[in-house]
Scaffold this motif. Structure first.
Motif, PDB file in Angstrom:
ATOM      1  N   HIS A   6      32.851  28.002  67.063  1.00  0.00           N
ATOM      2  CA  HIS A   6      34.101  27.649  66.401  1.00  0.00           C
ATOM      3  C   HIS A   6      35.071  26.987  67.373  1.00  0.00           C
ATOM      4  CE1 HIS A   6      38.235  28.341  64.938  1.00  0.00           C
ATOM      5  NE2 HIS A   6      37.695  27.986  63.777  1.00  0.00           N
ATOM      6  N   HIS A   7      35.258  27.624  68.545  1.00  0.00           N
ATOM      7  CA  HIS A   7      36.173  27.044  69.528  1.00  0.00           C
ATOM      8  C   HIS A   7      35.835  27.503  70.930  1.00  0.00           C
ATOM      9  CE1 HIS A   7      38.306  30.912  68.890  1.00  0.00           C
ATOM     10  NE2 HIS A   7      38.656  30.757  70.156  1.00  0.00           N
ATOM     11  N   VAL A   8      36.361  26.769  71.880  1.00  0.00           N
ATOM     12  CA  VAL A   8      36.331  27.130  73.289  1.00  0.00           C
ATOM     13  C   VAL A   8      37.784  27.159  73.731  1.00  0.00           C
ATOM     14  CG1 VAL A   8      35.634  26.384  75.601  1.00  0.00           C
ATOM     15  CG2 VAL A   8      34.091  26.015  73.661  1.00  0.00           C
ATOM     16  N   ALA A   9      38.167  28.180  74.501  1.00  0.00           N
ATOM     17  CA  ALA A   9      39.549  28.316  74.946  1.00  0.00           C
ATOM     18  C   ALA A   9      39.645  28.029  76.438  1.00  0.00           C
ATOM     19  CB  ALA A   9      40.063  29.723  74.649  1.00  0.00           C
ATOM     20  N   LEU A  44      47.627  25.089  72.065  1.00  0.00           N
ATOM     21  CA  LEU A  44      47.360  23.811  71.414  1.00  0.00           C
ATOM     22  C   LEU A  44      45.944  23.835  70.874  1.00  0.00           C
ATOM     23  CD1 LEU A  44      48.263  20.844  70.873  1.00  0.00           C
ATOM     24  CD2 LEU A  44      47.273  20.285  73.105  1.00  0.00           C
ATOM     25  N   ASP A  45      45.796  23.681  69.559  1.00  0.00           N
ATOM     26  CA  ASP A  45      44.486  23.607  68.923  1.00  0.00           C
ATOM     27  C   ASP A  45      44.109  22.143  68.764  1.00  0.00           C
ATOM     28  OD1 ASP A  45      44.410  26.396  68.632  1.00  0.00           O
ATOM     29  OD2 ASP A  45      45.413  26.302  66.687  1.00  0.00           O
ATOM     30  N   LEU A  46      42.953  21.768  69.302  1.00  0.00           N
ATOM     31  CA  LEU A  46      42.475  20.392  69.265  1.00  0.00           C
ATOM     32  C   LEU A  46      41.148  20.327  68.532  1.00  0.00           C
ATOM     33  CD1 LEU A  46      43.171  19.706  73.023  1.00  0.00           C
ATOM     34  CD2 LEU A  46      44.473  18.768  71.106  1.00  0.00           C
ATOM     35  N   GLU A  47      40.953  19.266  67.756  1.00  0.00           N
ATOM     36  CA  GLU A  47      39.691  19.084  67.045  1.00  0.00           C
ATOM     37  C   GLU A  47      38.740  18.251  67.900  1.00  0.00           C
ATOM     38  OE1 GLU A  47      38.544  18.198  62.565  1.00  0.00           O
ATOM     39  OE2 GLU A  47      39.233  16.374  63.597  1.00  0.00           O
ATOM     40  N   VAL A  48      37.572  18.814  68.192  1.00  0.00           N
ATOM     41  CA  VAL A  48      36.525  18.098  68.902  1.00  0.00           C
ATOM     42  C   VAL A  48      35.704  17.319  67.884  1.00  0.00           C
ATOM     43  CG1 VAL A  48      34.465  18.333  70.354  1.00  0.00           C
ATOM     44  CG2 VAL A  48      36.452  19.820  70.737  1.00  0.00           C
ATOM     45  N   SER A  49      35.302  18.011  66.824  1.00  0.00           N
ATOM     46  CA  SER A  49      34.579  17.435  65.693  1.00  0.00           C
ATOM     47  C   SER A  49      34.835  18.376  64.513  1.00  0.00           C
ATOM     48  CB  SER A  49      33.084  17.310  66.009  1.00  0.00           C
ATOM     49  OG  SER A  49      32.525  18.578  66.288  1.00  0.00           O
ATOM     50  N   PRO A  50      34.493  17.983  63.298  1.00  0.00           N
ATOM     51  CA  PRO A  50      34.766  18.880  62.164  1.00  0.00           C
ATOM     52  C   PRO A  50      34.220  20.290  62.402  1.00  0.00           C
ATOM     53  CG  PRO A  50      34.084  16.739  61.361  1.00  0.00           C
ATOM     54  CD  PRO A  50      33.872  16.735  62.866  1.00  0.00           C
ATOM     55  N   ARG A  75      30.116  28.349  82.801  1.00  0.00           N
ATOM     56  CA  ARG A  75      29.891  27.380  83.868  1.00  0.00           C
ATOM     57  C   ARG A  75      30.615  26.057  83.659  1.00  0.00           C
ATOM     58  NH1 ARG A  75      23.927  25.563  85.916  1.00  0.00           N
ATOM     59  NH2 ARG A  75      24.642  24.418  87.726  1.00  0.00           N
ATOM     60  N   HIS A  76      30.506  25.492  82.464  1.00  0.00           N
ATOM     61  CA  HIS A  76      31.166  24.218  82.188  1.00  0.00           C
ATOM     62  C   HIS A  76      31.244  23.992  80.685  1.00  0.00           C
ATOM     63  CE1 HIS A  76      26.851  23.015  82.472  1.00  0.00           C
ATOM     64  NE2 HIS A  76      27.159  22.278  81.422  1.00  0.00           N
ATOM     65  N   LEU A  77      32.001  22.965  80.322  1.00  0.00           N
ATOM     66  CA  LEU A  77      32.167  22.532  78.940  1.00  0.00           C
ATOM     67  C   LEU A  77      31.352  21.257  78.789  1.00  0.00           C
ATOM     68  CD1 LEU A  77      33.776  22.762  76.267  1.00  0.00           C
ATOM     69  CD2 LEU A  77      35.640  21.560  77.410  1.00  0.00           C
ATOM     70  N   ALA A  78      30.568  21.134  77.724  1.00  0.00           N
ATOM     71  CA  ALA A  78      29.734  19.946  77.523  1.00  0.00           C
ATOM     72  C   ALA A  78      30.017  19.332  76.162  1.00  0.00           C
ATOM     73  CB  ALA A  78      28.253  20.305  77.632  1.00  0.00           C
ATOM     74  N   PHE A  79      30.165  17.995  76.150  1.00  0.00           N
ATOM     75  CA  PHE A  79      30.382  17.245  74.923  1.00  0.00           C
ATOM     76  C   PHE A  79      29.173  16.356  74.676  1.00  0.00           C
ATOM     77  CE2 PHE A  79      34.803  17.945  76.347  1.00  0.00           C
ATOM     78  CZ  PHE A  79      35.309  18.557  75.206  1.00  0.00           C
ATOM     79  N   SER A  80      28.738  16.298  73.443  1.00  0.00           N
ATOM     80  CA  SER A  80      27.659  15.412  73.026  1.00  0.00           C
ATOM     81  C   SER A  80      28.237  14.033  72.750  1.00  0.00           C
ATOM     82  CB  SER A  80      27.022  15.989  71.748  1.00  0.00           C
ATOM     83  OG  SER A  80      26.061  15.119  71.237  1.00  0.00           O
TER      84      SER A  80
END
Length: 127
Positions: A6-9, A44-50, A75-80
């Protein structure tokens, strides 16, 4: 049981700088922003994708995150991304330095890393 993330903080050291990075540099959409007076903290809530969000928090004097040497825990945050070359080029135009693109030896997918304003490692992973 579990359906999706759902989310990463994230907790940042400089709220204005991190807000600008995640919204202007990375292009994430603001869903909601609130100042929590009792905690002297922004959220701050941000939308990464729906359906997937990034929560950005500020707190007075948070301790630094140990990154090197790598510490136990997340370890890290990863975006596709669909086109890693295009994303790396856009980030470069916006002043973000990415590591050289590498190939995952197990999946054959291309990836790279860069850092947010607090040196949090962020990965781009090509679909």
């Amino acid at each position: 049981m579990l359906e999706a993330i759902h989310h990463v903080a994230l907790i940042c050291s400089d709220y204005a700088r991190s807000k600008a990075f995640y919204t202007e540099v990375l292009g994430l959409k603001v869903i909601h922003e609130a100042y929590r007076e009792a905690r002297d903290s922004w959220k701050l809530d941000l939308e990464v994708s729906p359906g997937v969000q990034l929560e950005l928090f500020s707190f007075p004097s948070p301790p630094k995150r140990p990154s090197r040497p790598e510490a136990q825990g997340l370890r890290h945050l990863a975006f596709s991304v669909s086109d890693i070359d295009a994303v790396v080029a856009t980030l470069g135009e916006r002043g973000v330095v990415c590591e050289p693109i590498r190939v995952d030896e197990y999946t054959g997918r291309r990836f790279t890393f860069f850092a947010d304003p607090d040196e949090l490692p962020i990965e781009l992973y090509e679909r």
